[in-house]
Motif scaffolding. Structure first.
Motif, PDB file in Angstrom:
ATOM      1  N   ALA A  73      25.970  10.144  31.541  1.00 12.99           N
ATOM      2  CA  ALA A  73      25.762   9.376  30.334  1.00 12.99           C
ATOM      3  C   ALA A  73      25.393   7.847  30.728  1.00 12.99           C
ATOM      4  CB  ALA A  73      26.863   9.558  29.328  1.00 12.99           C
ATOM      5  N   GLY A  74      26.286   7.410  31.581  1.00 17.57           N
ATOM      6  CA  GLY A  74      26.155   6.085  32.304  1.00 17.57           C
ATOM      7  C   GLY A  74      24.636   5.816  32.869  1.00 17.57           C
ATOM      8  N   VAL A 115      29.023   0.074  24.006  1.00 20.77           N
ATOM      9  CA  VAL A 115      28.444  -0.256  22.571  1.00 20.77           C
ATOM     10  C   VAL A 115      27.090   0.708  22.328  1.00 20.77           C
ATOM     11  CG1 VAL A 115      27.425  -2.204  21.343  1.00 20.77           C
ATOM     12  CG2 VAL A 115      29.207  -2.667  22.848  1.00 20.77           C
ATOM     13  N   VAL A 116      26.467   0.529  23.222  1.00 19.60           N
ATOM     14  CA  VAL A 116      24.942   1.466  23.026  1.00 19.60           C
ATOM     15  C   VAL A 116      25.443   2.896  22.895  1.00 19.60           C
ATOM     16  CG1 VAL A 116      23.207   2.170  24.493  1.00 19.60           C
ATOM     17  CG2 VAL A 116      23.705  -0.174  24.592  1.00 19.60           C
ATOM     18  N   ALA A 117      26.468   3.299  23.722  1.00 23.29           N
ATOM     19  CA  ALA A 117      26.814   4.614  23.245  1.00 23.29           C
ATOM     20  C   ALA A 117      27.303   5.097  21.813  1.00 23.29           C
ATOM     21  CB  ALA A 117      27.711   5.160  24.363  1.00 23.29           C
ATOM     22  N   ARG A 118      28.066   4.091  21.377  1.00 24.61           N
ATOM     23  CA  ARG A 118      28.661   4.373  19.898  1.00 24.61           C
ATOM     24  C   ARG A 118      27.538   4.004  19.116  1.00 24.61           C
ATOM     25  NH1 ARG A 118      32.400  -0.135  19.889  1.00 24.61           N
ATOM     26  NH2 ARG A 118      32.934   0.275  22.188  1.00 24.61           N
ATOM     27  N   ALA A 120      24.185   4.851  19.491  1.00 27.44           N
ATOM     28  CA  ALA A 120      23.640   6.001  19.521  1.00 27.44           C
ATOM     29  C   ALA A 120      24.272   7.329  19.106  1.00 27.44           C
ATOM     30  CB  ALA A 120      23.281   6.344  20.917  1.00 27.44           C
ATOM     31  N   ALA A 121      25.440   7.358  19.198  1.00 29.32           N
ATOM     32  CA  ALA A 121      26.334   8.467  18.461  1.00 29.32           C
ATOM     33  C   ALA A 121      26.199   8.380  17.138  1.00 29.32           C
ATOM     34  CB  ALA A 121      27.600   8.452  19.094  1.00 29.32           C
ATOM     35  N   ARG A 122      26.348   7.256  16.446  1.00 27.12           N
ATOM     36  CA  ARG A 122      26.190   7.172  15.027  1.00 27.12           C
ATOM     37  C   ARG A 122      24.878   7.238  14.621  1.00 27.12           C
ATOM     38  NH1 ARG A 122      29.627   1.258  14.843  1.00 27.12           N
ATOM     39  NH2 ARG A 122      31.543   2.191  14.856  1.00 27.12           N
TER      40      ARG A 122
END
Length: 181
Positions: A73-74, A115-118, A120-122
């Protein structure tokens, strides 16, 4: 809305150039803009190769646990941030070049990764909840049959079989005969 965003971008870029020119002079402003462009091209090449190598390694790696999933994911998140940084470096302007260079720095990407992962998940969550995200099941509703299953490899025996397998049965010949029937 896009027109307003573009006008805001122009105002910010022109204000930054005017401020820099009034602070250090026009010649140094031109040198700074050209230097940022050269530095941006160098950063795009080096970080692009690095992130591409990480993506290849993540693609070849089997996900065996949370650490492998986080590394994969990173790598994907870093790839997205480098792509955004590259676009910002290609857009003419002082502010966009500085932001693009910041995204090329691995430390900055590490800070922005959660921040980007959050976000994208939202975003995915919102798309799924609204029904705008096409899933496999909704794509095949028009009469196609989808059977879920798992592929299980047969256990292989390294020893050769001593006797061949014999399948018993009756052969029924359904070919037409030569006499014209």
């Amino acid at each position: 809305m896009p027109l307003l965003t573009f006008v805001l971008y122009l105002v910010v870029e022109v204000a930054a150039l005017v401020w820099l020119a009034s602070t250090v002079g026009i010649l140094w402003t031109v040198v700074t803009v050209l230097g940022l462009s050269v530095l941006g091209v160098i950063a795009m090449r080096s970080q692009g190769r690095r992130v591409l190598g990480e993506l290849r390694a993540a693609n070849g790696r089997r996900v065996r646990g949370p650490a492998d999933a986080a590394a994969s994911a990173g790598a994907v998140t870093d790839g997205a941030l480098v792509a955004i940084g590259s676009v910002l470096l290609l857009i003419p302007g002082l502010v966009s070049s500085v932001l693009g260079l910041l995204l090329m720095i691995p430390l900055t990407r590490a800070v922005l990764r959660p921040v980007v992962a959050r976000v994208a998940a939202r975003r995915v969550e919102t798309l799924v909840a609204s029904g705008r995200l096409v899933t496999t099941r909704s794509r095949f509703r028009s009469g196609h049959v989808v059977i879920d299953g798992d592929v299980v490899a047969e256990p292989t025996d390294p020893r050769p079989q001593s006797t061949p397998r014999v399948i018993e049965g009756t052969v029924i010949d359904t070919t037409p005969e030569a006499d014209g029937r």
